[in-house]
Design a protein around this motif. Structure first.
Motif, mmCIF file in Angstrom:
data_model
loop_
_atom_site.group_PDB
_atom_site.id
_atom_site.type_symbol
_atom_site.label_atom_id
_atom_site.label_comp_id
_atom_site.label_asym_id
_atom_site.label_seq_id
_atom_site.Cartn_x
_atom_site.Cartn_y
_atom_site.Cartn_z
ATOM 1 N N GLY A 134 10.107 8.462 1.134
ATOM 2 C CA GLY A 134 10.464 7.572 2.229
ATOM 3 C C GLY A 134 10.975 6.221 1.781
ATOM 4 N N GLN A 141 8.558 10.848 3.985
ATOM 5 C CA GLN A 141 9.143 11.056 5.312
ATOM 6 C C GLN A 141 9.215 12.551 5.602
ATOM 7 O OE1 GLN A 141 10.141 8.385 7.238
ATOM 8 N NE2 GLN A 141 10.627 9.701 8.960
ATOM 9 N N SER A 150 13.011 12.686 12.910
ATOM 10 C CA SER A 150 11.854 12.204 12.177
ATOM 11 C C SER A 150 10.573 12.698 12.841
ATOM 12 C CB SER A 150 11.862 10.675 12.123
ATOM 13 O OG SER A 150 10.706 10.194 11.466
ATOM 14 N N ALA A 153 5.916 9.604 9.173
ATOM 15 C CA ALA A 153 5.929 9.028 7.828
ATOM 16 C C ALA A 153 4.490 9.012 7.326
ATOM 17 C CB ALA A 153 6.515 7.623 7.842
#
Length: 212
Positions: A134, A141, A150, A153
């Motif tokens: 990430g 990520q 997404s 994270a």
């Protein structure tokens, strides 16, 4: 008493030559793209991906999609005709290799300049999961592909001080639908993440040096 010396490595069956630069990534494929003839993908320091026939022991084709930057990771998708390549140019390329094609059909821009290789979790479905280093130095990520959505994270607690992620492996236990991530960190520890809960299930200090 001194420990016994390990046995020498076996002699190679054959040697493939012609990459013209050091090899940094390897991946075998026996899927649809191989058509019953095993292939070997090699990623070189010069940014090229060579596709080798293990039957003829020659390069079938060469892929150039990383602008001369080192290729660090290679992985085929379950269908067998799509290849992922990750390079030091901060780009992850999706190649279409069906019917002799060798085109980049999509790409993901990476935000980490480290050496951490990505990982996928794909079960033959149109959608699959991708783990990449990430933006934060200690962050991983998780993306849903091919939409690049997404998911989350994964970032250790600030006081953990694990350092950068150095290697990733997505997997799923047979007894559970929940995706898991094994991540090796710069401090030599390995953490098991529950991706759905975004939390560390367990962590163990394995090495005195960064895990690779």
């Amino acid at each position: 008493m001194a420990a016994p010396c390990p046995p020498p490595p076996p002699d190679p069956q054959f040697v493939l030559r012609g990459t013209q630069s050091a090899v940094h990534a390897l991946h075998f494929c026996e899927g649809a793209q191989a058509q019953g003839r095993p292939l070997l993908f090699s990623g070189s320091q010069s940014g090229l991906v060579h596709v080798w026939s293990l039957q003829t022991r020659r390069a079938v084709t060469t892929l150039d999609g990383h602008g001369g930057q080192c290729v660090t990771w290679l992985q085929t998708l379950p269908q067998g005709h799509q290849l992922l390549s990750q390079g030091r140019d901060l780009k992850l390329c999706l190649w279409d290799l069906a019917e002799g094609r060798n085109a980049v059909v999509d790409s993901v821009c990476l935000e980490s300049v480290g050496f951490c290789r990505s990982s996928i979790l794909a079960g033959g479905q149109p959608r699959w999961t991708l783990a990449v280093p990430g933006k934060g130095s200690d962050e991983v990520q998780i993306l849903e592909m091919p939409s690049k959505t997404s998911v989350c994270a994964l970032k250790p607690k600030a006081d953990a001080k694990l350092g950068m992620p150095m290697c990733l492996q997505l997997w799923q236990a047979d007894c559970s639908p929940r995706p898991l991530l094994l991540a090796g960190y710069e401090d030599g520890s390995v953490a098991l993440w529950d991706v759905s809960e975004q939390k560390v299930c367990s962590r163990i200090a394995c090495h005195e040096e960064p895990g690779l």
